[in-house]
Enzyme design. Sequence first.
Site: not given
Length: 296
Positions: A78, A109
């Site tokens: 954003e 991960e």
Amino acid sequence: MTTENVDKRFVDLDAWPLAEALAAMWQGQVRAVAAIRPALPSVAAAVEAAAKALGTRGRLVYVGAGTSGRVAVQDGSELPPTFDWPERRVVFAMAGGPRAFLRSVEGAEDDAEAGAKTMRRLRVKAGDVVIGVAASGTTPFTVAALRAARRQKAVTIALASNPKTPLLSAAAFPILVETGSEAIAGSTRMKAGTAQKIVLNLLSTGIMLRLGRVYRGLMVNMRPTNAKLRRRAEAMVAKLGHCSLEEAARALDAAKGDIKLAVLLRAGLGLAKARVLLKRHDGRLRTALAEIGAER
């Protein structure tokens, strides 16, 4: 780790009336928001260090895996449209690579070596700001990435929901938000995820405030790339330039959509002088306008 604990209050959650179950989960979200308050001094310290380091070339590098990584991507993506943050200066290091943005990549991960390699591949260095996010605070990929980034003199920020964890100790600026156990044990997309979203919003927006990309509560670095944003930009210029929407539109056209330049045009400067003034003030409209006022 408290995020993995089974909360006795919710052992039979699946048997509750739906309205009661939803109310209990909502209350958990409210508690997650409240848990951020004690962490605000840590957030502020991280913001100050990040803004100081970034300068005109430093990058924001978001690191994470699974839910935490996707929350981080949401925040960083954003920044270009909202604050005109250069796209080349926001980077995402997701365990499992870009395909993990949408789908789980099992085992990614746990690959600590991949985390360190990713920092080397991205050539993370002094001036960059690396933000590692993991609710557990133990994710090997993210921990290794932060350690590698710190060795390269980058500013390192860690966000976790469990205290005394490797991720927090790996960062120069640890942020602990103790959201506690989840209504569904281990489902950190809930309380912990909510807290992560808010803290990342605070971090990135605070950095943009410090870098002068907000003025009088307005996103003056915004790109007016569609009709809605063009109307918003015209309204900002009209408000800050004390003029009509029509005059604001003409100033925006002359400034090629640059809101801050348009405001300076409305203050009586020519385009060339407005550009020089903004550059002298590192793009900060507040101090640029203050100089004009002082001269008059």
